[in-house]
Design an enzyme around this catalytic site. Structure first.
Site, PDB file in Angstrom:
ATOM      1  N   SER A 305       0.848  -1.187   0.000  1.00  0.00           N
ATOM      2  CA  SER A 305       0.000   0.000   0.000  1.00  0.00           C
ATOM      3  C   SER A 305       0.884   1.237   0.000  1.00  0.00           C
ATOM      4  O   SER A 305       2.037   1.188   0.419  1.00  0.00           O
ATOM      5  CB  SER A 305      -0.912   0.012   1.226  1.00  0.00           C
ATOM      6  N   ASP A 306       0.332   2.369  -0.479  1.00  0.00           N
ATOM      7  CA  ASP A 306       1.046   3.629  -0.376  1.00  0.00           C
ATOM      8  C   ASP A 306       1.142   4.012   1.100  1.00  0.00           C
ATOM      9  O   ASP A 306       0.431   3.457   1.939  1.00  0.00           O
ATOM     10  CB  ASP A 306       0.305   4.715  -1.168  1.00  0.00           C
ATOM     11  N   CYS A 307       1.996   4.943   1.424  1.00  0.00           N
ATOM     12  CA  CYS A 307       2.243   5.294   2.818  1.00  0.00           C
ATOM     13  C   CYS A 307       0.940   5.596   3.546  1.00  0.00           C
ATOM     14  O   CYS A 307       0.184   6.468   3.149  1.00  0.00           O
ATOM     15  CB  CYS A 307       3.157   6.520   2.881  1.00  0.00           C
ATOM     16  N   ALA A 309      -1.760   4.048   3.568  1.00  0.00           N
ATOM     17  CA  ALA A 309      -3.003   3.777   2.847  1.00  0.00           C
ATOM     18  C   ALA A 309      -3.930   2.854   3.624  1.00  0.00           C
ATOM     19  O   ALA A 309      -5.146   2.957   3.541  1.00  0.00           O
ATOM     20  CB  ALA A 309      -2.699   3.174   1.465  1.00  0.00           C
TER      21      ALA A 309
END
Length: 751
Positions: A305-307, A309
């Protein structure tokens, strides 16, 4: 539940066993499996990786297993497992954004290549590969001295859908074909899927033999942000909560192709899902899309996941009722790859890479070449450029970014090796070069510096004005609201043009398109160059183009829209035009409005002509090319007027491939590298089909007044197909017209 956790961790640990890790502080171990902790089965490199992974899982506590799932993994001293930071960045050079990279050790800097959008403007696949290879070598060298990890979150391969997007500069542009090609070249080069002949430091025993499948990676590249991510903060919309409403047609023919190529062809070892929702469901919880990545595209790597997320799914989007549900939703889709390390990094496959492999002359020259090839000559009235330095005594360069090397890199930049400003680059040619900021900064909120700028312009033989954008105008978490030059920049350009005795040269910096219609139409502005964020060698590269050392050949990888486009809602994800609601569409494939400069625009100091040398007149989809049980169906379809076949019904797409042989004639008195762009259009275009589309491109070296041959491979199933409203890829029957600039060739596709 415990059985599920063990199975989950086994999948994680199986994939990246070959990637070792290093720490930065004591008393943590410098590398795992260090004596006396090298007697565990997971330290035995002769055992199969699944066996070693199972060995590790068997000795981890539940808490230790959970800790492996964060980007910052804590050390386990009892097993000699060091701390590890998954988050490192390498978009166009090793960047300082992620906590996994430090420039406080032996290596103080790294080569800063041009920002991606400018590199994409070169339309040179081999250049893209070489840049990624160089970045990868420097990243591995930094890992070997304990200043970086091995997992890097690049490239950014989202489509530059809207000109206001603050992160468009990080991408290869608006075209899915170009973006997909860039993704493949970057991943292959960065992960180590290459071999360099004649370089002892990349001799055979150190060249990667794997292909992104978890075996023998030099580094891990991560294709991001999956999917439909191209809005930061616009109006009441934020990337953290934005619901990207994407049609099946747009998803399959615009947003997904770069990611599919990144995985299928590039063999990326990581995929990052994005913050936003896609049709009401957080991207990191879109199990259907993420499962397709594995089941249909053959993805073998880890999905991250993105930071933050995962937290955002619960805290901001309210998709899950509890934090536990939020984590569960992501974990069902995410499979992280962790590594058990093989001991001393210096004794491993890429262990000889070190400080001598960073900021090398070869890499700095490559950065220069990349900037040169990407620079786009937008306007050149009466062949004002190039300037003969022997006929010029003085030069004035004006603009707040002209003497500021911090403006050269754009977003996700590290500490460059030896940056050269545009002022320094021009002084290398003209000793008597004066400078004025004109504006206090790029925002240019006042006219305080105008008087001095006009003064130095009046005294110079050549006037160069440097305007455009910087990260105060476009960046992560910040979209633009206007396409005009910031603040009073346009007033400054006009004032200098009015008062100077000679026409001026306008240099535009930045990523996003700018409405420079005023300069395009003003005869006092002789030439316009877009130089993007040109990286550490930008100062020399721009001067080399202006003084004719390099013949420009870059092409715009995005459409430059007029300011009126800002009336189009940025949150509207539709690519196709819709006249019923005055919606003009997006990108050159679908946009129906006026442009300032079109996608693919770019001038040269030479003129070029084309000729098709060899290209088929027709392609027959006879029974041997269509799956047997569906051939009768295709005959039925033809009988009743259906003018297409489904790509999935074609028995062998490979057998339909053909090469288009092209002759490129340089009609000028300068040699140059030229971008050949091959488009296609369908004569019987169906609803929602593109007006035209790029099906192939290449960059060729040409000699003055000579013809050069080149070839572009066309796969009809991939390049000539389109996507219908149901999101299904089809190949239209009838005539497809291949187009070069000024030359066309029809091809009949029939059953």
């Amino acid at each position: 539940m415990s059985q599920w956790r063990s199975s989950f961790l086994l999948k994680i640990l199986t994939i990246l066993f070959s990637i070792s890790q290093k720490i930065k502080t004591h008393p943590e171990p410098k590398f795992p499996c260090k004596p006396p902790h090298n007697t565990y089965p997971f330290c035995n490199t002769s055992l199969p990786i699944p066996t070693r992974a199972q060995s590790l899982i068997s000795v981890l506590t539940l808490q230790e297993k959970i800790q492996q799932l964060s980007n910052g993994v804590k050390p386990i001293p009892r097993l000699s497992l060091p701390a590890y930071q998954w988050w490192s960045e390498s978009l166009h050079g090793i960047a300082t954004n992620g906590p996994g990279v430090l420039f406080n050790g032996t290596i103080k800097s790294a080569t800063s290549f041009p920002q991606v959008l400018l590199t994409a403007a070169s339309f040179n696949k081999s250049l893209w590969f070489s840049i990624a290879k160089a970045i990868g070598a420097e990243a591995r060298a930094m890992y070997n001295v304990g200043q970086a990890g091995l997992t890097f979150w690049a490239p950014n391969i989202n489509i530059f859908r809207d000109p206001r997007w603050g992160r468009g500069q990080e991408t290869p542009g608006e075209d899915p074909t170009v973006t997909a090609a860039y993704a493949v070249e970057y991943v292959k080069g960065f992960q180590g899927q290459f071999g360099s002949e004649g370089d002892e430091r990349f001799s055979e025993n150190r060249v990667l033999e794997g292909s992104g499948n978890g075996e023998g990676l030099m580094l891990s590249a991560c294709c991001k942000h999956f999917t439909g991510y191209d809005l930061e903060k616009w109006g009441n919309f934020s990337r953290y909560t934005f619901n990207a409403k994407v049609s099946k047609q747009d998803l399959e023919d615009t947003y997904q192709p770069p990611f599919q190529s990144c995985i299928e062809e590039g063999k990326a070892s990581c995929l990052m899902c994005s913050y936003n929702q896609v049709n009401g469901v957080p991207a990191c919880a879109r199990h259907d899309l993420l499962q397709k990545v594995r089941d249909e595209w053959g993805f073998k790597g880890y999905i991250t996941s993105d930071c933050d997320a995962v937290a955002i799914i619960y805290e901001n989007q309210k998709y899950a009722p509890t934090p536990e549900d939020a984590v569960a939703d992501v974990l069902k889709a995410v499979q992280l790859r962790l590594g058990l390390f093989d001991g001393d990094p210096e004794k491993q496959q890429f262990g000889k890479l070190g400080p001598r492999d960073v900021c090398t002359k070869e890499h700095r020259n490559l950065a220069l070449e990349a900037a040169r090839q990407g620079i786009v000559l937008l306007k050149n009235e009466n062949k004002f450029l190039p300037i003969n330095k022997n006929r010029v005594a003085s030069l004035a360069i004006i603009g707040p970014a002209a003497n500021d090397t911090s403006k050269l890199g754009g977003g996700y930049t590290g500490i460059p090796c030896n940056p050269k400003s545009l002022l320094e680059g021009h002084r290398d040619y003209i000793r008597d070069t004066s400078f004025a900021t004109g504006c206090l900064n790029v925002s240019c909120d006042s006219k305080d510096g105008f008087k001095e700028a006009i003064r130095v312009a009046k005294e110079a033989d050549v006037i160069v004005v440097v305007m455009g954008l910087d990260l105060s105008q476009e960046t992560e978490d910040h979209d633009r609201v206007s396409l005009m030059l910031p603040g009073k920049q346009m007033d400054l350009v006009t004032a200098v043009a009015q008062e100077s005795k000679l026409p001026l040269i306008l240099i535009i910096m930045g990523g996003g398109p700018i409405d420079v219609s005023f300069a395009k139409e003003d005869p006092r502005i002789a030439s316009i160059l877009w130089v993007g964020y040109p990286g550490e060698a930008g100062g020399q590269a721009v001067a080399d183009v202006i003084f004719g050392i390099f013949n420009p050949g870059g092409r715009l990888p995005v459409t430059w829209y007029p300011e009126s486009f800002t009336s189009v809602p940025m949150n509207d994800m539709n690519m196709r035009a819709d006249p019923s609601r005055n919606y003009p569409g997006r990108t050159y494939r679908f946009y129906t409005g006026e442009v300032v400069y079109g996608f693919g625009h770019g001038l040269s100091y030479s003129n070029y002509g084309y000729k098709f040398l060899a290209v088929p007149d027709r392609i027959s989809l006879s029974g041997s090319f269509i799956k047997t049980d569906l051939y009768k169906k295709s005959l039925y379809a033809r009988k009743y007027g259906l003018n297409y076949v489904y790509i999935n019904d074609v028995a062998s797409c490979d057998t339909l491939r053909f090469h288009v042989q092209i002759s490129v004639l340089n009609n000028g008195d300068m040699d140059g590298t030229h971008v050949v762009m091959l488009y296609s259009r369908e004569e019987n275009n169906f609803k929602g089909g593109p007006q035209k589309k790029l099906v192939g491109f290449t960059r060729v070296h040409t000699e003055s007044y000579k013809a050069t041959g080149t070839s572009i491979l066309i796969d009809p199933c991939k390049h000539l197909s389109t996507v219908n409203e149901r999101g299904i890829r089809i190949l239209s029957l009838g005539y497809h017209v291949l187009m070069l600039e000024g030359v066309e060739h029809p091809i009949l596709i029939e059953t």
